[in-house]
Design a protein around this motif. Structure first.
Motif, mmCIF file in Angstrom:
data_model
loop_
_atom_site.group_PDB
_atom_site.id
_atom_site.type_symbol
_atom_site.label_atom_id
_atom_site.label_comp_id
_atom_site.label_asym_id
_atom_site.label_seq_id
_atom_site.Cartn_x
_atom_site.Cartn_y
_atom_site.Cartn_z
ATOM 1 N N THR A 1 2.409 -0.801 4.059
ATOM 2 C CA THR A 1 1.084 -1.245 4.113
ATOM 3 C C THR A 1 -0.024 0.007 3.845
ATOM 4 O O THR A 1 -1.145 -0.252 3.098
ATOM 5 N N GLY A 2 0.347 1.162 4.150
ATOM 6 C CA GLY A 2 -0.282 2.235 3.783
ATOM 7 C C GLY A 2 0.756 3.225 3.478
ATOM 8 O O GLY A 2 0.157 4.892 3.648
ATOM 9 N N SER B 1 4.267 3.215 4.340
ATOM 10 C CA SER B 1 5.524 3.186 5.438
ATOM 11 C C SER B 1 6.844 3.279 4.375
ATOM 12 O O SER B 1 7.748 3.576 5.255
ATOM 13 N N TYR C 1 1.030 -7.618 8.930
ATOM 14 C CA TYR C 1 0.239 -6.440 9.556
ATOM 15 C C TYR C 1 -0.989 -6.544 8.931
ATOM 16 O O TYR C 1 -2.077 -7.094 9.417
ATOM 17 N N TYR D 1 -9.255 2.590 4.617
ATOM 18 C CA TYR D 1 -7.945 1.807 4.945
ATOM 19 C C TYR D 1 -7.581 1.282 6.642
ATOM 20 O O TYR D 1 -7.325 0.358 6.927
HETATM 21 N N1 GLN Z 1 0.633 4.945 8.972
HETATM 22 C C1 GLN Z 1 0.023 3.879 8.473
HETATM 23 C C2 GLN Z 1 -0.335 2.894 9.544
HETATM 24 O O1 GLN Z 1 0.099 2.935 10.598
HETATM 25 C C3 GLN Z 1 0.765 2.857 7.632
HETATM 26 C C4 GLN Z 1 1.823 2.122 8.010
HETATM 27 C C5 GLN Z 1 2.255 1.206 6.868
HETATM 28 O O2 GLN Z 1 2.378 1.406 5.837
HETATM 29 N N2 GLN Z 1 2.975 0.092 7.653
HETATM 30 O O3 GLN Z 1 -1.222 1.857 9.295
#
Ligand code: GLN
Length: 456
Positions: free
Chosen positions: A148-149, A151, A179, A289
């Motif tokens: 998502t960011g 992970s 998410y 983000y």
């Molecule tokens: N660490 C980031 C967050 O907590 C990315 C997590 C992700 O990509 N699921 O949102």
């Protein structure tokens, strides 16, 4: 499976190990091969895979790393899991994660802390830490995560494996626990670019169950790699690579910077043109983000009402049921994200936070688009440091969020990115791996895999 069982007590990569089911499936495959069934041998026949536990697996626990889904066994497979099984892969278990993907260390799982195979006192990264550590320790050959960011990419970097975040829409999200739906993608881990390319071809492609999945044709990524001439002296001639200037400055560990510079000169020796490129909006991506991801999460997670899935509580009325279920079923970080998200979306603050973050997202998208018109690939570290100690950032969420600086922009822009190991820094018994992130234009996964394969 015996290697998995032997290494699992020190790693704890899996929330659920599917020993019995995996053995049954392997025997069934043997039987079909022996009886000459001609479609028995799919491209992944007999390959042990790990699946992040926020992907639904039929009749197998799927918790998302959350207490609130303890005991939940979905009735169906996520599309990516169904495609893996149809290709002959054997799911050996469900890997650990930060609750619903919210975190960067896998310490945020409601069940256990996974360790980094390079040094068991360190985190494997997150949130797909279980999937990364499992491939790194050869508990399975390939695995699926979600990004998502960052992970997939940050744990790949921390564990010294290859991690791919596909273009938004390249892979179906059906059966992935949501998410932040505008950012979520299913990604792949392998111990080589070739393995990663192989599973991407299997899981990618349009799915009528996910309206955001693209109908662009899926190339056979792995066979494209086989036809490359690796003995050519300048195999990357004509490839233009931009190093993102903003990613090699303050706050980035020296060992990381020197590994990335080393990788850049290796890419140059292979014939590519390497130049520095500035993306002025780069640092704006991180706050945008966290506002957007939390806002979407606050809405997505409203489905965990204590009625439809998982853990049952007894209560006298509906409000008490919601309250009890969510107070005890959700962890601290998740509650914090829901609070941040509902705040950013609330009437009085919407313009100041959510709307502004959307504007920043547009800016980030445009600056990447612009840079990717001049360069085929942009490179940066996958994380500002190598794996850190378990517990080091648990009381400082902002420090943990700051560690996502290298990866979140890519999700805001919906681009594909590949992480390959590119060096080591000091630490642990044998050094700690550093990953190089390569970012490309939408649906150019093939380019990234080609360059990654040659680089590797
Ligand atoms: N660490 C980031 C967050 O907590 C990315 C997590 C992700 O990509 N699921 O949102």
């Amino acid at each position: 499976l015996s290697r998995l069982r032997r290494t699992e007590p020190s790693l704890r990569s899996f929330i659920h190990v599917a020993d019995a089911a995996a053995e049954r499936e392997a025997e069934e495959l043997d039987r079909r091969i022996a009886s000459g069934e001609k479609d028995a041998v799919g491209p992944l026949a007999g390959v042990p895979v790990g699946v992040k536990d926020n992907l639904c697996t039929a009749n197998m626990p799927s918790t998302g790393g959350s207490r609130i889904l303890d005991g939940y066994r979905p009735a169906y497979d996520a599309t990516v899991v169904r495609r893996l099984r149809e290709a002959g892969a054997i799911v050996v278990g469900k890997t650990n994660l930060d609750e619903f993907g919210m975190g960067s260390t896998t310490e945020g799982s409601a069940f256990q802390v996974t360790t980094n195979p390079w040094d068991n006192s360190r985190v494997p990264g997150g949130s797909s830490g279980g999937s990364a550590s499992a491939v790194s320790a050869r508990q399975c050959i390939v695995s699926l995560g979600s990004d998502t960011g960052g992970s997939v990419r940050q744990p790949a970097s921390f564990c010294g494996v290859v991690g791919l975040k596909p273009t938004y829409g390249r892979v179906s999200r059906f059966g992935l626990m949501a998410y932040a739906s505008s950012l979520d993608v299913v990604g792949c881990f392998g111990s080589s670019v070739f393995d990663t390319a192989t599973i991407l071809s299997v899981v990618a492609g349009h799915d009528k169950m996910d309206s955001t999945s693209s109908s662009q044709v899926v190339p056979d990524y792995a066979s494209e790699l086989v036809s490359l001439d690796l003995l050519e002296s300048k195999p990357l001639a004509g490839v233009r690579i931009g190093i993102i200037q903003e990613t090699l400055g303050e706050g980035v560990a020296n060992g990381v910077i020197s590994s990335i510079k080393g990788a850049a000169s290796h890419l140059e020796q292979l014939g590519s043109l390497v130049e520095e490129v500035s993306l002025p909006s780069f640092s704006l991506g991180l706050p945008a983000y966290y506002i957007l991801a939390s806002s979407e999460a606050s809405s997505n997670l409203s489905r965990y009402d204590g009625i439809r899935y998982g853990r049952q509580v007894s209560a006298d009325d509906l409000n008490e049921l919601y309250g009890e279920s969510r107070a005890n079923g959700l962890g601290h970080e998740v509650k914090m994200r829901i609070l941040m998200g509902t705040y950013a979306l609330s009437a009085g603050y919407y313009d100041a936070y959510y709307k502004r973050a959307q504007q920043v997202r547009t800016l980030v998208k445009e600056s990447f688009k612009d840079a990717l018109e001049r360069y085929d690939i942009l490179i940066s570290p996958a994380a500002p440091s190598a794996a850190y100690k378990i517990g080091e950032k648990t009381n400082d969420p902002l420090a943990m969020y700051a560690g996502d600086i290298m990866t979140v922009n890519v999700n805001l822009a919906g681009l594909p990115a590949l992480v390959v190991p590119c060096g080591f820094v000091e630490g642990g018994p044998a050094g700690l791996p550093v990953g190089l992130q390569m970012i490309g234009s939408p649906f150019c996964e093939g380019n990234l895999l080609r360059v990654g394969h040659i680089f590797e």
